[in-house]
Design a protein around this motif. Structure first.
Motif, PDB file in Angstrom:
ATOM      1  N   SER A  89       1.443  34.757 -16.223  1.00 37.03           N
ATOM      2  CA  SER A  89       2.345  34.230 -17.239  1.00 37.03           C
ATOM      3  C   SER A  89       3.783  34.530 -16.839  1.00 37.03           C
ATOM      4  O   SER A  89       4.053  35.474 -16.098  1.00 37.03           O
ATOM      5  N   ILE A  90       4.671  33.699 -17.343  1.00 36.83           N
ATOM      6  CA  ILE A  90       6.085  33.809 -16.980  1.00 36.83           C
ATOM      7  C   ILE A  90       6.914  33.936 -18.245  1.00 36.83           C
ATOM      8  O   ILE A  90       6.691  33.216 -19.224  1.00 36.83           O
ATOM      9  N   GLY A  91       7.858  34.844 -18.212  1.00 37.96           N
ATOM     10  CA  GLY A  91       8.839  34.910 -19.283  1.00 37.96           C
ATOM     11  C   GLY A  91      10.133  34.320 -18.757  1.00 37.96           C
ATOM     12  O   GLY A  91      10.578  34.664 -17.657  1.00 37.96           O
ATOM     13  N   PHE A  92      10.705  33.413 -19.516  1.00 38.03           N
ATOM     14  CA  PHE A  92      11.881  32.692 -19.014  1.00 38.03           C
ATOM     15  C   PHE A  92      12.996  32.746 -20.048  1.00 38.03           C
ATOM     16  O   PHE A  92      12.787  32.393 -21.214  1.00 38.03           O
ATOM     17  N   LEU A  93      14.141  33.178 -19.601  1.00 41.08           N
ATOM     18  CA  LEU A  93      15.327  33.136 -20.455  1.00 41.08           C
ATOM     19  C   LEU A  93      16.307  32.155 -19.837  1.00 41.08           C
ATOM     20  O   LEU A  93      16.936  32.452 -18.815  1.00 41.08           O
ATOM     21  N   PRO A  94      16.420  30.964 -20.423  1.00 43.92           N
ATOM     22  CA  PRO A  94      17.350  29.989 -19.834  1.00 43.92           C
ATOM     23  C   PRO A  94      18.799  30.406 -20.080  1.00 43.92           C
ATOM     24  O   PRO A  94      19.078  31.288 -20.903  1.00 43.92           O
ATOM     25  N   GLN A  95      19.671  29.746 -19.360  1.00 40.95           N
ATOM     26  CA  GLN A  95      21.098  30.076 -19.504  1.00 40.95           C
ATOM     27  C   GLN A  95      21.559  29.807 -20.935  1.00 40.95           C
ATOM     28  O   GLN A  95      22.292  30.594 -21.513  1.00 40.95           O
ATOM     29  N   ARG A  96      21.109  28.682 -21.448  1.00 45.79           N
ATOM     30  CA  ARG A  96      21.467  28.370 -22.838  1.00 45.79           C
ATOM     31  C   ARG A  96      20.210  28.414 -23.693  1.00 45.79           C
ATOM     32  O   ARG A  96      19.241  27.711 -23.408  1.00 45.79           O
ATOM     33  N   PHE A  97      20.245  29.238 -24.679  1.00 41.60           N
ATOM     34  CA  PHE A  97      19.109  29.320 -25.591  1.00 41.60           C
ATOM     35  C   PHE A  97      19.647  29.631 -26.979  1.00 41.60           C
ATOM     36  O   PHE A  97      20.823  29.975 -27.149  1.00 41.60           O
ATOM     37  N   SER A  98      18.782  29.475 -27.938  1.00 39.10           N
ATOM     38  CA  SER A  98      19.233  29.743 -29.309  1.00 39.10           C
ATOM     39  C   SER A  98      18.089  30.312 -30.129  1.00 39.10           C
ATOM     40  O   SER A  98      16.922  30.234 -29.733  1.00 39.10           O
ATOM     41  N   PHE A  99      18.458  30.891 -31.248  1.00 39.53           N
ATOM     42  CA  PHE A  99      17.486  31.374 -32.224  1.00 39.53           C
ATOM     43  C   PHE A  99      17.739  30.652 -33.541  1.00 39.53           C
ATOM     44  O   PHE A  99      18.794  30.060 -33.735  1.00 39.53           O
ATOM     45  N   ALA A 100      16.789  30.732 -34.415  1.00 44.06           N
ATOM     46  CA  ALA A 100      17.055  30.333 -35.800  1.00 44.06           C
ATOM     47  C   ALA A 100      17.653  31.575 -36.467  1.00 44.06           C
ATOM     48  O   ALA A 100      16.968  32.587 -36.623  1.00 44.06           O
ATOM     49  N   ASN A 101      18.914  31.492 -36.815  1.00 42.65           N
ATOM     50  CA  ASN A 101      19.640  32.692 -37.233  1.00 42.65           C
ATOM     51  C   ASN A 101      19.079  33.377 -38.470  1.00 42.65           C
ATOM     52  O   ASN A 101      19.308  34.559 -38.688  1.00 42.65           O
ATOM     53  N   ILE A 111      16.083  38.284 -24.034  1.00 45.30           N
ATOM     54  CA  ILE A 111      15.219  38.894 -23.018  1.00 45.30           C
ATOM     55  C   ILE A 111      13.951  39.437 -23.680  1.00 45.30           C
ATOM     56  O   ILE A 111      12.847  39.309 -23.134  1.00 45.30           O
ATOM     57  N   ALA A 112      14.116  40.010 -24.857  1.00 48.61           N
ATOM     58  CA  ALA A 112      12.936  40.509 -25.576  1.00 48.61           C
ATOM     59  C   ALA A 112      11.964  39.372 -25.862  1.00 48.61           C
ATOM     60  O   ALA A 112      10.742  39.538 -25.738  1.00 48.61           O
ATOM     61  N   ALA A 113      12.511  38.204 -26.229  1.00 47.59           N
ATOM     62  CA  ALA A 113      11.643  37.053 -26.498  1.00 47.59           C
ATOM     63  C   ALA A 113      10.932  36.612 -25.224  1.00 47.59           C
ATOM     64  O   ALA A 113       9.745  36.254 -25.255  1.00 47.59           O
ATOM     65  N   ALA A 114      11.664  36.657 -24.113  1.00 47.34           N
ATOM     66  CA  ALA A 114      11.044  36.271 -22.837  1.00 47.34           C
ATOM     67  C   ALA A 114       9.992  37.298 -22.407  1.00 47.34           C
ATOM     68  O   ALA A 114       9.040  36.969 -21.708  1.00 47.34           O
ATOM     69  N   LEU A 115      10.185  38.529 -22.852  1.00 42.43           N
ATOM     70  CA  LEU A 115       9.261  39.608 -22.484  1.00 42.43           C
ATOM     71  C   LEU A 115       8.108  39.763 -23.476  1.00 42.43           C
ATOM     72  O   LEU A 115       7.158  40.500 -23.214  1.00 42.43           O
ATOM     73  N   ALA A 116       8.233  39.097 -24.590  1.00 42.04           N
ATOM     74  CA  ALA A 116       7.361  39.404 -25.726  1.00 42.04           C
ATOM     75  C   ALA A 116       5.883  39.312 -25.392  1.00 42.04           C
ATOM     76  O   ALA A 116       5.086  40.098 -25.884  1.00 42.04           O
ATOM     77  N   HIS A 117       5.527  38.356 -24.577  1.00 41.99           N
ATOM     78  CA  HIS A 117       4.099  38.180 -24.274  1.00 41.99           C
ATOM     79  C   HIS A 117       3.694  38.987 -23.042  1.00 41.99           C
ATOM     80  O   HIS A 117       2.626  38.767 -22.494  1.00 41.99           O
ATOM     81  N   ASP A 118       4.558  39.920 -22.647  1.00 37.39           N
ATOM     82  CA  ASP A 118       4.267  40.807 -21.515  1.00 37.39           C
ATOM     83  C   ASP A 118       3.964  39.991 -20.265  1.00 37.39           C
ATOM     84  O   ASP A 118       2.871  40.082 -19.683  1.00 37.39           O
ATOM     85  N   PRO A 119       4.943  39.167 -19.829  1.00 39.35           N
ATOM     86  CA  PRO A 119       4.662  38.247 -18.717  1.00 39.35           C
ATOM     87  C   PRO A 119       4.549  38.982 -17.388  1.00 39.35           C
ATOM     88  O   PRO A 119       5.063  40.087 -17.224  1.00 39.35           O
ATOM     89  N   ASP A 120       3.894  38.311 -16.449  1.00 40.80           N
ATOM     90  CA  ASP A 120       3.779  38.874 -15.109  1.00 40.80           C
ATOM     91  C   ASP A 120       5.107  38.768 -14.366  1.00 40.80           C
ATOM     92  O   ASP A 120       5.401  39.582 -13.496  1.00 40.80           O
ATOM     93  N   LEU A 121       5.861  37.749 -14.687  1.00 41.70           N
ATOM     94  CA  LEU A 121       7.130  37.504 -14.002  1.00 41.70           C
ATOM     95  C   LEU A 121       8.193  37.174 -15.053  1.00 41.70           C
ATOM     96  O   LEU A 121       7.937  36.395 -15.976  1.00 41.70           O
ATOM     97  N   LEU A 122       9.371  37.772 -14.884  1.00 46.69           N
ATOM     98  CA  LEU A 122      10.476  37.473 -15.804  1.00 46.69           C
ATOM     99  C   LEU A 122      11.565  36.746 -15.027  1.00 46.69           C
ATOM    100  O   LEU A 122      12.011  37.222 -13.975  1.00 46.69           O
ATOM    101  N   VAL A 123      11.961  35.592 -15.552  1.00 50.66           N
ATOM    102  CA  VAL A 123      12.981  34.777 -14.893  1.00 50.66           C
ATOM    103  C   VAL A 123      14.189  34.690 -15.818  1.00 50.66           C
ATOM    104  O   VAL A 123      14.066  34.239 -16.960  1.00 50.66           O
ATOM    105  N   LEU A 124      15.338  35.129 -15.319  1.00 50.02           N
ATOM    106  CA  LEU A 124      16.553  35.148 -16.134  1.00 50.02           C
ATOM    107  C   LEU A 124      17.617  34.282 -15.472  1.00 50.02           C
ATOM    108  O   LEU A 124      17.950  34.479 -14.304  1.00 50.02           O
ATOM    109  N   ASP A 125      18.128  33.337 -16.232  1.00 52.32           N
ATOM    110  CA  ASP A 125      19.147  32.435 -15.697  1.00 52.32           C
ATOM    111  C   ASP A 125      20.496  32.807 -16.311  1.00 52.32           C
ATOM    112  O   ASP A 125      20.721  32.562 -17.500  1.00 52.32           O
TER     113      ASP A 125
END
Lengths: 250, 422
Positions: free
Chosen positions: A75-87, A143-157
């Motif tokens: 599994s991969i955790g991905f944090l794109p350069q532009r992302f958003s949350f529901a505030n 990053i926490a959201a990208a990590l949340a599922h405990d991915p094998d690989l974390l990709v940060l843009d």
């Protein structure tokens, strides 16, 4: 865990070779992905995360190197350069939902979300609404959201873009710590991010892999070649020299 | 997918969904308020209210659906990135199930007072479950369509547009019955003696179900295929194609809206040689109707009257044509008082109805005035304070009956002249 990228290519419809015949091996630790604008960094990340399908070549992930006792697919955790949350969401809800969306079982969600928040040092904000977070905190929450599922690989843009120096410093520490437990690919324009965080660095230029090695190796390479002196760090000067050489050669 | 997750930890926490449900329930509750004061309720009207209250509840639901999707599904949302591994249907369900439960719960709560009143006061029938189900399924369709609009638009700002589109869809029912089979709100309410046609109800149920599923398929397909860039909502258009086909079928075949209620029975009583009957649903108004009509019939003389039966208008479909000639059909209903129609009985007996036809252009014709005076006398008795230039007001009841019997032909033909008056 180990990721082997072999002969990877991708061409956009308008005929541009965004990634061309890239061979790259990624192991645990933080690997920096550097390159000027249009070098193909974002395309390579999209190929890694499955958003794009390669025209040729393959990406092989050896998950068992990390967790031989589990049979689940990588599994991969991905944090794109532009992302958003529901505030209006609370931090822990957003992270738990991210874990659920990435396929984790219901019973695990709370623990996973708490663990991810602890990893990015936001455990005390778990029940706060996202709108109350600062820019740096939101980035760490991403990053926490990208990590949340405990991915094998974390990709940060470009995770440090737009942060003030203190926030950037803290985020680097976070990324560094995450890199101790799994491979992290960090795409960035910021040389300082690479020198402070990365174990290895891959430099892309016009879709091709121009360098693959450690930070020290890149600096040594420049020194052997009688690289430029002057302002900036040794790595910065080495990187600029490499890019200049490639531009001249092409 | 374990549904318990959807209930234990919905993405936006329950207050968001409950607010939507509360609003849906509130508009349903207020929409029914005009009928709370009725002396009794009819199950047919209550059943129809289940879809008719979607006139505002539907747009509110569509607004809520679009808002939820707009907040949660834009592709830059960290939990909604392209190519997320969770099944798109499960992802849709994680957002729609809590919202649907809240809105359906709110809607049912909003309908509860009317249901309770009907259960307490209705004397005939029962809740038409399939018709009520069209209302609930229609509500779900509104939610799904709103949610799909939010998915395609990628922004909660589309919510007001979803409200407007849904509102127009509810108003379209006023344009006639051409689209009745496919519009969520059906404004035609079956009167007593009729019920909503079963084929129409079945078609509507099928259509709303198909619409919900197809729109959901289209929206989830958009979720599956999307990238960070914008894409035309092709899957939505594909999903719309079968719906358009169903609409064409519905509009071209125009299924009947109503059918006779074969189970209907009447409640009757004979009073002074006049048979009074009401539909079982209007049973509470039988005594009131008799109390209102009987004095008028008595003053006119039952043997003089052109009818010896006064029936609830709701029974008209079940009365043979031959018998209908000697039957007066009295308009009753929960929103009408039993005495409300008695002036029409008096007008009919006094020939006013005939006069209105004969002297449409001469309202001051002496025949018209005479008929109106007779009608007033029938209604008010000898102590009337109404103008009585004709002298009818001065007659005692037996004298009046005698006078009527002497002139009954002229009265029915609207031919009473001043010389005929006492």
């Amino acid at each position: 865990m180990r990721i082997d990228i072999t002969h990877l290519s991708y061409r956009y419809r308008r005929g541009i070779d965004a990634v061309h015949d890239v061979d790259l091996a990624i192991a645990d630790g933080v690997t920096g992905l550097l390159g000027p604008n249009g070098a193909g960094k974002t395309t390579l990340l999209s190929l890694l995360t499955g958003i794009l399908k390669p025209a040729s070549g393959q990406i092989v992930m050896d998950v068992n190197a990390r967790a031989p006792q589990t049979a689940r697919p990588y599994s991969i955790g991905f944090l794109p350069q532009r992302f958003s949350f529901a505030n209006e969401m609370r931090c822990i809800d957003a992270i738990a939902y991210a874990a659920w969306v990435h396929g984790r079982a219901n019973r695990e969600l709370t623990a996973l979300a708490q663990q991810a928040l602890e990893t990015v040092d936001l455990a005390d904000k778990a029940n706060q609404r996202i709108k109350s977070l600062s820019g740096g905190q939101r980035q760490r929450l991403g990053i926490a959201a990208a990590l949340a599922h405990d991915p094998d690989l974390l990709v940060l843009d470009e995770p440090t873009v737009g942060l003030d120096p203190a926030q950037r410093l803290r985020l680097r520490e976070t990324i560094r710590a995450i890199g101790d437990s799994r491979p992290v690919i960090l795409s960035t324009h910021l040389i300082e991010d690479v020198t402070h965080v990365c174990d290895r660095v891959a430099v892309l230029s016009r879709g091709r892999l121009a360098f693959d090695g450690t930070v020290t190796e890149l600096v040594n390479r420049a020194a052997h070649a009688g690289g430029p002196t002057g302002p900036g760090s040794a790595f910065e000067r080495a990187y600029v020299q490499l890019i200049d050489e490639l531009e001249t050669a092409q | 997918m374990n549904p318990s997750f959807l209930l234990r930890r919905p993405p936006l926490r329950w207050p968001t969904y409950l607010t939507a449900g509360l609003l849906v329930g509130l508009v349903a509750l207020l929409g029914n308020s005009s009928s709370y004061g009725w002396s009794y309720q009819l199950w047919d009207l209550t059943s129809a209210a289940f879809h008719q209250r979607l006139d505002l509840a539907g747009p509110v639901a569509a607004f809520a659906g679009a808002y939820i999707a707009g907040r949660l599904t834009p592709p830059d949302r960290i939990f909604s990135l392209p190519r997320f591994p969770r099944d798109a249907f499960a992802y849709a369900a994680s957002q729609l199930v809590p919202l649907t439960l809240a809105c359906l719960g709110g809607y049912l709560l909003g309908m509860t007072p009317l249901l309770v009143l009907t259960a307490q006061s209705a004397t005939y029938g029962r809740l038409d479950m399939p018709v009520a189900a069209t209302g609930l399924l229609g509500l779900v369709a509104f939610l799904v369509v709103g949610w799909a609009m939010g998915v395609v638009a990628r922004s909660a700002l589309v919510a007001p547009l979803a409200f407007a589109v849904a509102f127009v869809a509810t108003l379209a029912g006023y344009s006639g019955d051409a689209y009745a089979a496919v519009l969520p709100v059906l404004y035609i309410t079956p009167p007593l003696g009729y019920e909503q046609a079963v084929p129409l109800t079945v078609f509507r149920l099928g259509f709303f179900f198909a619409a919900s599923v197809l729109v959901l398929l289209g929206a989830t397909s958009v979720l599956r295929r999307r990238t960070f860039g914008r894409r035309p909502p092709g899957p939505m258009l594909l999903a719309a194609a079968p719906l358009v086909a169903l609409v064409v079928v519905a509009v071209s075949t125009r299924p009947a809206l109503l059918q006779e209620d074969l189970e209907a029975s009447s409640v009757c009583r004979t009073e002074n040689a006049v048979e009074y009957c009401v539909h079982q649903g209007n049973a509470r108004q039988l005594n009131g109707m008799i109390a209102s009509v009987d004095p008028v019939m008595d003053r006119y003389g039952v043997t003089n009257a052109p009818f010896d039966r006064v029936f609830d208008l709701s029974l008209k479909p079940s009365v043979p044509d031959a018998d209908a000639q000697t039957t007066y059909f009295y308009d009753l209903g929960p929103s009408l008082t039993p005495a409300g129609g008695v002036s029409n009985v008096a007008d009919t007996l006094a020939g006013v109805i005939t006069c209105l036809r004969e002297f449409r252009d001469r309202p001051d014709a002496p025949e018209m005035t005479a008929a109106a005076d007779l009608s007033a006398r029938l209604l008010n008795g000898p102590t009337s304070t109404a103008p009585a230039a004709s002298g009818l007001a001065a007659l005692t009841e037996p004298e009046l009956r005698t006078w009527v019997s002497q002139h009954v032909g002229a009265i029915r033909a609207c031919a009473i002249t001043d010389s005929d008056l006492p």
